[in-house]
Write a protein that holds these residues in place. Structure first.
Motif, mmCIF file in Angstrom:
data_model
loop_
_atom_site.group_PDB
_atom_site.id
_atom_site.type_symbol
_atom_site.label_atom_id
_atom_site.label_comp_id
_atom_site.label_asym_id
_atom_site.label_seq_id
_atom_site.Cartn_x
_atom_site.Cartn_y
_atom_site.Cartn_z
ATOM 1 N N GLN A 123 -5.688 -11.953 -9.811
ATOM 2 C CA GLN A 123 -5.254 -10.844 -8.962
ATOM 3 C C GLN A 123 -5.622 -11.110 -7.504
ATOM 4 N N TYR A 142 0.065 -12.278 -10.543
ATOM 5 C CA TYR A 142 -0.038 -10.894 -11.029
ATOM 6 C C TYR A 142 0.297 -10.840 -12.525
ATOM 7 N N CYS A 161 -1.403 -4.381 -11.628
ATOM 8 C CA CYS A 161 -0.698 -5.644 -11.434
ATOM 9 C C CYS A 161 0.786 -5.493 -11.775
#
Length: 290
Positions: A123, A142, A161
């Motif tokens: 992330q 992501y 995400c």
């Protein structure tokens, strides 16, 4: 050169000397693992001092050297921590280096079964690449982060995400994928008494994507009301219904006025504004039915 930076360089030099002592007897009577451990400590201290001096590149290299030595002594978790330190420093000067060291940390964490940590740094890479306007690679990270979060049942983090993936898909014109993602997040929120109220924002995002596509928006909106009856009473629902009518009638002026009115009460984000502008452009592509 500041006093702090001078001290950092001295520590780095000392680390190199500890690792490669001169003289037969020094080498003979000192354990390699002990020398590596001492050298690692000096590199870490040097890295912290370079950080204080805001010499980010040298700090990054010092932490990376410490991490490499951690691996030599089989201290893999400590190595991951130092690789992350290195990456955090390089974020300020060299994005490619930052990604390189985050990936090294991720490999170690995932190998140790620490998947949430792996997800966290995927992330971090994605957010870093977003700042560099590298959207496609950002989405890939992501997606990896979301997968790892889900694997550990950390669905709230996974959904953050997924939201980013959905936004990117919509901006790239993949409305079907975006709608699916926003609906998935909305369903998750609806299953939680705490998050239930948040579902309307994701249904709103999905509806905006539908306005940009050739989908039957009216039918979908009815489905969303079945999913979440309170959605029908929301300002978001009323706006979408109004905008759909504007699109069908080819009334661009009323469309813009409705968006401005909503924005004056509830500020629209950059993504919402961009997508609604795209939906309005559809009006120019339709015959004037008024």
């Amino acid at each position: 050169m500041t006093h702090i930076e001078l001290k950092a360089r001295q520590l780095r030099d000392e680390a190199e000397k500890k690792l490669n002592p001169r003289g037969f007897f020094k080498t003979l009577f000192s354990k390699t693992s002990h020398r590596v451990e001492e050298s690692t400590e000096y590199y870490s201290r040097a890295g912290n001092l370079f950080k204080m001096a805001k010499n980010w590149s040298q700090a990054g290299y010092a932490f990376a050297d410490a991490a490499d030595l951690n691996l030599r002594n089989s201290n893999r978790v400590e190595a991951a921590i130092n690789y992350v330190e290195a990456a955090n420093c390089f974020k300020k000067t060299d994005v490619s280096r930052a990604v390189e060291f985050y990936l090294k940390a991720i490999e170690i964490y995932c190998d140790k079964g620490k998947f949430v940590m792996g997800a966290k740094y995927h992330q971090a890479i994605a957010e870093l690449l977003e700042d560099e306007s590298d959207g496609d690679d950002a989405v890939g990270h992501y997606e990896k982060a979301a997968e790892l979060y889900k694997q550990e049942c950390n669905f709230s983090s996974a959904n953050k995400c997924l939201e980013k993936i959905g936004e990117r898909a919509a901006l790239d014109g993949d409305y079907h994928k975006a709608v699916g993602i926003f609906q998935e997040i909305a369903c998750f929120d609806l299953a939680s008494s705490v998050l239930r109220y948040c579902a309307k924002q994701y249904l709103f995002r999905a509806a905006i994507c539908l306005l940009c596509s050739e989908a039957d928006v009216g039918a979908k909106m009815a489905t969303y009301v079945d999913m979440y009856p309170a959605f029908e009473e929301s300002r978001e629902y009323r706006l979408v219904v109004c905008l759909l009518e504007c699109v069908e009638r080819g009334d661009g002026d009323r469309f813009a006025a409705a968006v401005r009115k909503y924005d004056s009460a509830s500020k629209l984000g950059q993504w919402h504004a961009a997508m609604l502008q795209r939906a309005r452009k559809r009006i120019a592509e339709r015959p004037d039915l008024r």
